[in-house]
Each structure stands twice: as C-alpha cells, then as structure tokens.
Design an enzyme around this catalytic site. Structure first.
Site, short mmCIF file in Angstrom:
data_model
loop_
_atom_site.label_atom_id
_atom_site.label_comp_id
_atom_site.label_asym_id
_atom_site.label_seq_id
_atom_site.Cartn_x
_atom_site.Cartn_y
_atom_site.Cartn_z
N HIS A 110 0.85 -1.20 0.00
CA HIS A 110 0.00 0.00 0.00
C HIS A 110 0.88 1.25 0.00
O HIS A 110 2.08 1.18 0.30
CB HIS A 110 -0.92 0.00 1.22
N GLU A 169 0.91 3.76 2.07
CA GLU A 169 1.42 4.08 3.40
C GLU A 169 2.55 3.13 3.81
O GLU A 169 3.54 3.55 4.41
CB GLU A 169 0.28 4.01 4.44
N SER A 189 -8.18 8.08 2.47
CA SER A 189 -8.41 7.59 3.84
C SER A 189 -7.79 6.20 4.02
O SER A 189 -8.00 5.31 3.20
CB SER A 189 -9.92 7.53 4.10
N CYS A 206 -3.50 -0.22 6.99
CA CYS A 206 -2.63 0.94 7.19
C CYS A 206 -2.99 1.70 8.46
O CYS A 206 -2.11 2.28 9.12
CB CYS A 206 -2.66 1.84 5.97
#
Ligand SMILES: [Zn+2]
Length: 152
Positions: A59, A61, A84, A89
């Site tokens: 991902h 993040e 978001s 995460c």
C-alpha cells in the site's frame, strides 16, 4: 505537537499526490503517501504497488513507511496519504505510534481514520478536489481492479 498550518498541509499532500500520479503512470492504483518527521523532514514516500509488484500488501502508506527506514520512535511523525487509510494501514499507524494522519480525501473510500481519531491520533482531512478527481476517474475506468483493492 504543533498544529499543521494549511500551507504545510497542502505542500505535504502535493508529495503524496505526485506519488499517486507516478503509480497511475505505471499502470497501478493511484494512491500515494509520505511520512514526515516531527520537524517536518520528509522521511519517506511511496505509492500503492499492488499491480506493479503483484503484491496486495504494498500500500502507499506501507511503501512510504518502509522507505523511511528504521526509527526508534514515531512520536510526532505525520503519515500523509491521498486517500483515507484502510484498516491495514490504520493498524500500521497505531502499531508504530504515528501521531498524525493527513488525509487527502475520504469521499471515494472511507477507511479507518475515525477509529484512529478515537484512539488519539490527530486526523487532518483536507477533502482535496484533485485527490477526489484522481480516484473517481480511476474507479470509473477500473472498477474490477478497484473492487479487488478494497476487497469487495
Ligand atoms: Zn492501506
């Protein structure tokens, strides 16, 4: 921790948006992120690499987090993300004690940022029109890939 002023928030988000666009240019899902230190230093940046690496755990993040390398403490750090954060995460933010999450938008996908706020993480939600447009356009063109990404 000082409050984040709008100009700084926008400039940090711009880095994450650059990452999202780089991911899109590679044929990937346009989600970008950046991790900033307590003094504002950019520690790491990255984007979602599900398609590029055939890795659903890559991902934005986690990419930014890994790029930052090891730190003794994450107190005072800010995770910036164009979208978001998902539960995975959001878990990373809590696991490592990241103090603040700057969210580009939460209208195309609403992840765990309310849960993070309940647990003392400062959430700054920008509702950024460029981030929303990027995701809306991507979802419209790639519904199957999007549904795979969000697990639906
Ligand atoms: Zn995630």
């Amino acid at each position: 921790m000082d409050r984040l002023d709008q100009a700084t928030a926008r400039s940090w988000l711009a880095t994450a948006v650059e990452e999202a666009r780089a991911g899109l240019a590679e044929g990937g899902i346009p989600i970008g992120a950046a991790l900033h230190g307590p003094d504002g230093t950019l520690l790491g940046r990255g984007h979602n690499r599900r398609v590029q690496d055939d890795d659903p755990s890559a991902h934005a993040e986690t990419a930014a987090f890994r790029a930052a390398g090891r730190r003794r403490s994450y107190r005072g750090t800010t995770m910036v993300t164009t979208l978001s954060p998902c539960w995975y995460c959001s878990g990373l933010v809590r696991q490592f004690g990241i103090s603040r999450v700057l969210v580009g938008e939460a209208s195309t996908f609403r992840g765990g940022h309310d849960w993070l706020a309940e647990h003392g993480v400062e959430i700054v939600l920008l509702d950024d029109s460029a981030c929303i447009a990027l995701m809306r356009d991507f979802i419209a063109k790639n519904p199957a890939l999007w549904n795979e990404d969000i697990g639906e």
